[in-house]
Design a protein around this motif. Structure first.
Motif, PDB file in Angstrom:
ATOM      1  N   VAL A  72      12.131   2.228  -8.565  1.00  0.00           N
ATOM      2  CA  VAL A  72      11.358   1.074  -8.097  1.00  0.00           C
ATOM      3  C   VAL A  72      10.962   1.266  -6.648  1.00  0.00           C
ATOM      4  CG1 VAL A  72      11.449  -1.403  -7.612  1.00  0.00           C
ATOM      5  CG2 VAL A  72      12.405  -0.518  -9.738  1.00  0.00           C
ATOM      6  N   VAL A  73      11.878   1.715  -5.828  1.00  0.00           N
ATOM      7  CA  VAL A  73      11.589   1.955  -4.412  1.00  0.00           C
ATOM      8  C   VAL A  73      10.531   3.042  -4.275  1.00  0.00           C
ATOM      9  CG1 VAL A  73      12.543   2.785  -2.228  1.00  0.00           C
ATOM     10  CG2 VAL A  73      13.847   1.165  -3.625  1.00  0.00           C
ATOM     11  N   GLN A  74      10.670   4.120  -5.019  1.00  0.00           N
ATOM     12  CA  GLN A  74       9.698   5.214  -4.961  1.00  0.00           C
ATOM     13  C   GLN A  74       8.325   4.736  -5.422  1.00  0.00           C
ATOM     14  OE1 GLN A  74       9.965   8.161  -3.573  1.00  0.00           O
ATOM     15  NE2 GLN A  74       7.864   8.675  -4.102  1.00  0.00           N
ATOM     16  N   TRP A  75       8.268   3.976  -6.513  1.00  0.00           N
ATOM     17  CA  TRP A  75       7.004   3.446  -7.026  1.00  0.00           C
ATOM     18  C   TRP A  75       6.353   2.543  -5.984  1.00  0.00           C
ATOM     19  CZ3 TRP A  75       5.063  -1.409  -8.138  1.00  0.00           C
ATOM     20  CH2 TRP A  75       3.879  -1.435  -8.869  1.00  0.00           C
ATOM     21  N   SER A  76       7.148   1.687  -5.347  1.00  0.00           N
ATOM     22  CA  SER A  76       6.628   0.777  -4.326  1.00  0.00           C
ATOM     23  C   SER A  76       6.020   1.547  -3.159  1.00  0.00           C
ATOM     24  CB  SER A  76       7.734  -0.139  -3.808  1.00  0.00           C
ATOM     25  OG  SER A  76       8.244  -0.935  -4.839  1.00  0.00           O
ATOM     26  N   LYS A  77       6.683   2.598  -2.743  1.00  0.00           N
ATOM     27  CA  LYS A  77       6.162   3.424  -1.644  1.00  0.00           C
ATOM     28  C   LYS A  77       4.852   4.098  -2.043  1.00  0.00           C
ATOM     29  CE  LYS A  77      10.571   4.422   0.576  1.00  0.00           C
ATOM     30  NZ  LYS A  77      11.555   5.449   0.912  1.00  0.00           N
ATOM     31  N   GLU A  78       4.768   4.571  -3.279  1.00  0.00           N
ATOM     32  CA  GLU A  78       3.553   5.233  -3.744  1.00  0.00           C
ATOM     33  C   GLU A  78       2.379   4.253  -3.832  1.00  0.00           C
ATOM     34  OE1 GLU A  78       4.343   7.401  -7.334  1.00  0.00           O
ATOM     35  OE2 GLU A  78       5.976   8.517  -6.401  1.00  0.00           O
ATOM     36  N   VAL A  79       2.629   3.042  -4.306  1.00  0.00           N
ATOM     37  CA  VAL A  79       1.572   2.029  -4.381  1.00  0.00           C
ATOM     38  C   VAL A  79       1.106   1.665  -2.978  1.00  0.00           C
ATOM     39  CG1 VAL A  79       1.061  -0.374  -4.989  1.00  0.00           C
ATOM     40  CG2 VAL A  79       2.251   1.097  -6.615  1.00  0.00           C
ATOM     41  N   LEU A  80       2.041   1.468  -2.054  1.00  0.00           N
ATOM     42  CA  LEU A  80       1.681   1.153  -0.674  1.00  0.00           C
ATOM     43  C   LEU A  80       0.849   2.271  -0.068  1.00  0.00           C
ATOM     44  CD1 LEU A  80       1.862  -0.650   1.814  1.00  0.00           C
ATOM     45  CD2 LEU A  80       4.035   0.485   2.360  1.00  0.00           C
TER      46      LEU A  80
END
Length: 69
Positions: free
Chosen positions: A4-12
């Motif tokens: 989830v953290v990795q996905w959030s960083k990628e979306v940002l």
């Protein structure tokens, strides 16, 4: 949780690199006694005019509001 953290960083990163704006400002998920949350997003590259977003009742048994753009 790491995914989830990795996905959030990628979306940002994606939104920043492409100079995109996120327009949903109200909660979009309501489930029983749980706290409501903003989980549905709308991104565009056009800053003006902002899209008109209507927050409508959920469809069927969904706990997400229906967004009309």
């Amino acid at each position: 949780m790491d995914n989830v953290v990795q996905w959030s960083k990628e979306v940002l990163q994606l939104t920043m690199v492409n100079r995109m704006d996120q327009w949903v400002e109200e909660s979009t998920r309501y489930k029983g006694e749980e706290e409501s949350s903003l989980v549905d997003l709308v991104f565009t590259k056009r800053p003006v005019p902002p899209p008109i977003i209507l927050y409508l009742i959920p469809m069927g048994r969904s706990d997400h509001v229906t967004l009309e753009i």
